[in-house]
Design a protein around this motif. Structure first.
Motif, PDB file in Angstrom:
ATOM      1  N   TYR A 424      51.880  45.354  47.960  1.00 23.66           N
ATOM      2  CA  TYR A 424      51.889  46.436  49.046  1.00 23.66           C
ATOM      3  C   TYR A 424      50.978  46.468  49.623  1.00 23.66           C
ATOM      4  CZ  TYR A 424      52.010  50.668  51.645  1.00 23.66           C
ATOM      5  OH  TYR A 424      52.682  51.836  52.836  1.00 23.66           O
ATOM      6  N   TYR A 427      52.102  43.515  52.631  1.00 19.08           N
ATOM      7  CA  TYR A 427      52.907  44.230  53.610  1.00 19.08           C
ATOM      8  C   TYR A 427      52.025  45.762  54.595  1.00 19.08           C
ATOM      9  CZ  TYR A 427      56.499  48.012  54.138  1.00 19.08           C
ATOM     10  OH  TYR A 427      57.032  48.521  55.673  1.00 19.08           O
ATOM     11  N   LYS A 435      56.816  44.373  59.062  1.00 18.64           N
ATOM     12  CA  LYS A 435      57.537  45.492  58.338  1.00 18.64           C
ATOM     13  C   LYS A 435      59.097  45.290  58.342  1.00 18.64           C
ATOM     14  CE  LYS A 435      53.030  48.335  57.312  1.00 18.64           C
ATOM     15  NZ  LYS A 435      53.020  50.044  57.543  1.00 18.64           N
ATOM     16  N   ARG A 436      59.236  45.848  59.282  1.00 21.87           N
ATOM     17  CA  ARG A 436      60.902  45.739  59.629  1.00 21.87           C
ATOM     18  C   ARG A 436      61.276  43.959  59.378  1.00 21.87           C
ATOM     19  NH1 ARG A 436      64.319  46.977  57.354  1.00 21.87           N
ATOM     20  NH2 ARG A 436      66.064  48.223  58.180  1.00 21.87           N
ATOM     21  N   SER A 439      61.161  43.642  55.667  1.00 22.56           N
ATOM     22  CA  SER A 439      62.092  44.327  54.770  1.00 22.56           C
ATOM     23  C   SER A 439      63.974  44.295  55.004  1.00 22.56           C
ATOM     24  CB  SER A 439      62.052  46.169  54.266  1.00 22.56           C
ATOM     25  OG  SER A 439      61.854  46.197  56.363  1.00 22.56           O
ATOM     26  N   ALA A 442      66.153  42.092  53.043  1.00 25.97           N
ATOM     27  CA  ALA A 442      66.334  42.209  51.601  1.00 25.97           C
ATOM     28  C   ALA A 442      68.294  42.405  51.632  1.00 25.97           C
ATOM     29  CB  ALA A 442      66.432  44.168  51.253  1.00 25.97           C
ATOM     30  N   ALA A 518      61.436  43.540  48.649  1.00 23.76           N
ATOM     31  CA  ALA A 518      62.020  44.180  50.698  1.00 23.76           C
ATOM     32  C   ALA A 518      63.369  44.767  50.066  1.00 23.76           C
ATOM     33  CB  ALA A 518      62.827  42.740  50.807  1.00 23.76           C
ATOM     34  N   GLN A 519      63.964  45.345  48.804  1.00 20.63           N
ATOM     35  CA  GLN A 519      64.959  46.224  48.391  1.00 20.63           C
ATOM     36  C   GLN A 519      64.239  47.056  47.764  1.00 20.63           C
ATOM     37  OE1 GLN A 519      67.763  43.631  45.404  1.00 20.63           O
ATOM     38  NE2 GLN A 519      68.770  43.670  47.303  1.00 20.63           N
ATOM     39  N   LEU A 521      61.653  48.680  49.252  1.00 22.86           N
ATOM     40  CA  LEU A 521      61.212  49.129  50.707  1.00 22.86           C
ATOM     41  C   LEU A 521      62.273  49.804  50.985  1.00 22.86           C
ATOM     42  CD1 LEU A 521      58.554  46.589  51.913  1.00 22.86           C
ATOM     43  CD2 LEU A 521      58.312  48.559  50.927  1.00 22.86           C
ATOM     44  N   THR A 522      63.641  49.108  50.772  1.00 24.93           N
ATOM     45  CA  THR A 522      64.369  50.146  51.652  1.00 24.93           C
ATOM     46  C   THR A 522      65.610  50.279  50.901  1.00 24.93           C
ATOM     47  OG1 THR A 522      65.633  48.060  51.234  1.00 24.93           O
ATOM     48  CG2 THR A 522      64.627  47.699  53.187  1.00 24.93           C
TER      49      THR A 522
END
Length: 947
Positions: A424, A427, A435-436, A439, A442, A518-519, A521-522
């Motif tokens: 993080y 990130y 950031k987008r 992520s 993922a 990444a997963q 985060l989403t």
């Protein structure tokens, strides 16, 4: 992510109103006040979004509030899309109608009737959009009121995040705990000591260790710092944990204190002066651990104060970012590799079995095989191995170990607390756009090879790539985003894959732990990678699948219909792996989809319903067996990328193709050779990529390309005598890649006027020519523009060409591939620009100038920037002419940067030019295959020519 999409919507709201007014289309009336209210509310929310995003991982109620806001912004984004689309359609309907009007009164009256009907039909449409805007305004009002309870801090007043504190490192280490870093330690130790020896370079050297979070950079630096040879070698050793922010005063004081020089100064200048006095004239090792800053101005005072250290002084930097290494002025960079699975297991078992009694030895052996499988999940990351070892230390049954093996790492709460805070930190340094973009990855399955160009296209399709100024090419901005993420070690295994000779695709992967992050985060909102078996067993990776915005499908059709997912909300849909059979009603469900990737899904027919997916930007239908594309596909107003690569049965494109007004990339390589290019293509003036264009003999096909002046990549298949002048290639200033492929058995093989009529694009960088007509290469290959710009040239199947005399003039060329030059028997010295004229000029110069002047002025350079040279399938090549003794006297530099020489399938070539090869000191790779006479000649591996 609301932090990215809110400012985008604020911009679009004003744009769509201006567009409606400018196009004189009153599609949605009376909503100006509603739009103004929405803009005002979003502007207020935008001020607190940074703080909200910072708090969402720790505060569930903030996370829920952000989820509501994100749902509203997605809905607003869809409404604006729909509004823009209908403005475009209304305008076009009006234009078409006017064109059809005839001067007679009766025809005017007749045309008025459908016009009135059309207006009446638009009334509910207008009302529908207005109602949606009103509803969104009301939802935003409630969201804004709910925000009051959180007391968000406005942008500009947010303190440094304390959510994930960095650990301050020290130089102390227990070497018995280190595994898998012996080769890295030895390589760096040799580097540090050799650079600091009396024979090393003068001045202070900066050596950077670059690697992903948790890869062991600090550990490696500690091993070096405490090595007895290092201790004895340097007069001063100093360890500083820099971390972030880069506090200049704190770092300056720490440097002085560690050097035994306490300081009471509070200003930076006197601190820097004391550092200069302390280190001047001394051989020192300064370790700067965990450096993040990319601001050269912050580092420069330290750099200046340390430059007077004794020759051989070393500054050792550890960082996650290649960019930081550059800013620090690194003279050498060591990329930290991952450790082996066996070393991961050694780390894990030391921790997991530590402190257990002798009675449990039998139990440890029972779980060892499970532990080794878990070690593989760590994918070479030492921190992951330590974390998993700590996790297993208190698991006392075989089933508990098996549960860890069967679970995804990010589902283990204990693991996430150790692993993800570290990730993080990387990130959190990113902009909302980065950031987008990160992520979003993922959506790919684990260990998936990602095509970078395709990934950037998907980012653009989702609206994540934002230009900084009007007219900036989104693909270049997206590439900058990708490189930024690579610099931070968030992608790995970058490699080039050549596609049809001239185009190099870049591919990469994500480390499994980074992918898990990444997963993670989403997991509450966006990306779902669902396997049909897992879903049936209730092991879906996301409990909130009804909020899914991006879906990757790995299951079967049987489970597809049972998924509890609202397909109408999806903005991306991927089918992996290839060969999945999809339900026929899929195209009816994906109402909001922006990216639709259906590569190799056994699709025999594309339904007309695809035309209703008005939000679609990126459509991948490659490697499918459909014969036609429905005309409805031309209703996809926003479509930017259409990929029909290797759809071999497709014989024609849609006749209304001019309807794809935003199309930028048409990947159609591998479609039928008889593919008909409709005339409407000439109107797609935004087109940047066209990978197959058929130009037929005695036709006007090439005129279609005349106004496509945004083209960057073009592949033309030529069937017969054509006039290239009609394409006006010389006006295509953005063209970087071009391939010309002449068909087999054409009648003009001895009359090369066709190829000579080409006016090459002025900024062309990569060019491939297949089956060149005539017995010479075109003269324009060595015109000024190509000499200065061309970096890659591939000559393929040049059956009638027997010599290559002028290519050495291409001074910018970095890669040259010569394949199937059938009639060439001798590759002469003229290939390297060694001619009689050069000898004469050299001797004349020597007669009139001093030796020094002669050497500096008469040296010719053949292929000065060439790095890769390839010869393949030369059926009659027997002799590669070497330099003579006279040539040796002439100052000629031959391929001074060549690193790779490949010679494949040149069966008659007898011997290599040894004098030439001796001059190429930069050569790293010599790869010779299926060259049987060369194999015989060098089989004994003896003699001067072998050496």
């Amino acid at each position: 992510m609301a932090e990215l999409i809110v400012p985008k919507i604020i911009d679009q709201l004003s744009d769509v109103l201006v567009k409606q007014f400018g196009e004189k289309v009153n599609l949605v009336m009376g909503v100006e006040e509603e739009v103004a209210n929405i803009s005002s509310k979003l502007a207020t929310i935008e001020e607190v979004l940074h703080d909200a995003e910072r708090r969402r991982l720790k505060d569930k109620s903030v996370g829920i509030w952000l989820e509501k806001l994100e749902d509203i912004t997605y809905e607003m984004d869809d409404v604006l899309d729909e509004w823009n689309f209908k403005i475009h359609r209304a305008k076009n309907e009006g234009t078409d109608q006017n064109a059809r009007l005839q001067p007679t009164l009766w025809i005017k009256v007749r045309c008025l009737i459908p016009s009135l009907c059309s207006c009446l039909k638009q009334v509910p449409v207008r009302s529908d959009i207005a109602q949606k805007i009103k509803k969104i305004n009301e939802q935003l009002e409630l969201t804004l009121k709910e925000a009051d309870q959180f007391k968000f801090i406005q942008s500009g007043w947010i303190p440094d995040s304390q959510d994930f504190k960095r650990i301050m490192t020290t130089s102390i280490i227990d070497e018995s705990e280190i595994y898998g870093r012996e080769s890295d330690k030895n390589a760096l130790l040799d580097q540090v000591l050799s650079k600091s020896s009396s024979q090393g370079r003068k001045g202070v050297q900066v050596i950077s260790i670059v690697g992903a979070g948790g890869s062991g950079k600090t550990t490696l630096a500690q091993l070096l710092f405490n090595n007895h040879k290092v201790k004895n070698h340097f007069e001063l050793r100093n360890w500083i944990c820099v971390s972030d922010p880069f506090d200049q005063k704190r770092i300056a004081k720490a440097i002085l204190e560690n050097a035994g020089k306490s300081s009471q100064e509070s200003e930076l200048d006197p601190l820097i002066q004391r550092i200069k006095e302390t280190f001047s004239g001394k051989r020192f090792l300064l370790v700067l651990d965990d450096v993040w800053t990319e601001e050269d101005s912050k580092w420069k005072p330290f750099k200046d104060s340390l430059k007077d250290g004794a020759s051989g002084s070393v500054i050792l930097v550890t960082t996650r970012s290649q960019r930081v290494a550059r800013v620090m002025g690194s003279t050498d960079t060591h990329r930290l590799s991952l450790i082996s699975d066996s070393d991961c297991w050694l780390i894990m078992q030391r921790i997991a079995f530590g402190g257990r009694s002798e009675d449990s030895i039998w139990w440890c052996k029972k779980v060892e095989s499970i532990g080794q499988k878990i070690a593989k999940k760590c994918k070479g990351l030492p921190l992951a191995a330590k974390t998993m070892g700590s996790l297993l230390r208190f698991k006392d049954t075989i089933q508990q170990w098996q549960n860890i093996l069967d679970s995804e790492i990010w589902q283990l709460e204990e693991a996430t607390m150790e692993l993800f805070p570290l990730l993080y930190l990387s990130y959190n340094e990113l902009s909302p756009e980065l950031k987008r973009c990160f992520s979003y990855c993922a959506v790919f399955p684990k260990d998936h090879s990602i095509f970078v160009e395709e990934l950037i296209g998907m980012w653009i399709a989702q609206g994540y790539v934002r230009p900084r100024r009007r007219g900036e090419r989104l693909e270049l901005v997206g590439l900058e985003y990708f490189n930024n993420l690579v610099m931070r070690s968030l992608f790995q295994e970058l490699r080039k894959v050549e596609f049809f000779l001239v185009h190099d695709f870049t591919m990469c992967k994500m480390h499994d732990i980074v992918h898990d992050f990444a997963q993670f985060l989403t997991k509450n909102e966006l990306c779902h990678v669902l396997d049909g078996v897992d879903y049936e067993q209730g092991v879906g990776r996301n409990s909130s699948s009804e909020r899914a915005r991006h879906l990757t499908w790995l299951g079967t059709e049987r489970t597809f219909s049972s998924l509890a997912i609202d397909f109408g909300r999806l903005r991306s849909f991927f089918a992996f792996p290839r060969g999945r059979v999809l339900p026929q009603d899929l195209f009816c469900s994906l109402k909001c989809v922006r990216t639709l990737a259906l590569c190799d899904c056994e699709i025999a027919e594309i339904p007309a319903e695809i035309g209703s997916l008005i939000h679609l930007r990126h459509l991948d239908l490659s490697w499918n067996a459909f014969v036609t594309l429905p005309e409805a596909i031309c209703d996809l107003y926003y479509l930017e990328t259409l990929d029909i690569t290797m759809c071999r049965k497709l014989s024609c494109l849609s006749q209304r193709i001019e309807g794809l007004v935003h199309l930028r990339h048409l990947f159609n390589f591998g479609t039928s050779e008889s593919l008909q290019i409709p005339q409407g293509l000439r109107k797609l003036t935004s087109l940047c990529t066209l990978t197959q264009f058929i130009a037929r003999s005695n036709s006007d096909d090439l005129a279609i390309l005349k106004d496509l002046n945004q083209l960057e990549r073009l592949v033309v298949h030529i069937h017969g005598e054509v006039d290239f002048g009609r394409a006006e290639l010389g006006k295509k200033i953005y063209m970087r890649e071009m391939s010309l492929l002449f068909s087999n058995g054409v009648h003009f093989i001895e009359t090369p006027s066709c190829i000579e009529s080409v006016e090459p694009p002025p900024n062309l960088q990569q060019f491939a020519l297949t089956r060149c007509p005539g017995n010479e290469l075109p003269s324009w290959l060595v015109t000024t523009s190509l000499v200065n710009n061309l970096t890659k040239l591939i000559i393929n199947e040049a059956h009638n060409i027997s010599s290559l005399p002028t290519l050495w003039k291409l001074s910018s060329l970095e890669e040259l591939g010569l394949i199937g030059v059938g009639k060439l028997e001798c590759l002469g010295k003229e290939f390297f620009g060694i001619t009689k004229a050069l000898h004469e000029n050299s001797h004349e110069t020597f007669d009139t100038l001093s030796n020094f002047e002669a050497s500096s002025l008469t040296e010719a350079v053949a292929f000065p920037n060439l790095r890769k040279l390839r010869f393949s399938y030369f059926q009659n090549w027997t002799n590669w002419e070497d330099l003579s003794e006279d040539d040796e006297e002439v100052a000629v530099s031959i391929m001074p940067r060549l690193e790779e020489l490949k010679i494949y399938d040149c069966e008659k070539l007898e011997i290599l030019p040894h004098r030439i090869l001796r001059r190429i000191s930069s050569l790293k790779t010599l790869d010779i295959r299926n060259c049987f006479k060369l194999s015989d000649h060098y089989s004994n591996k003896t003699g001067d020519d072998w050496i």
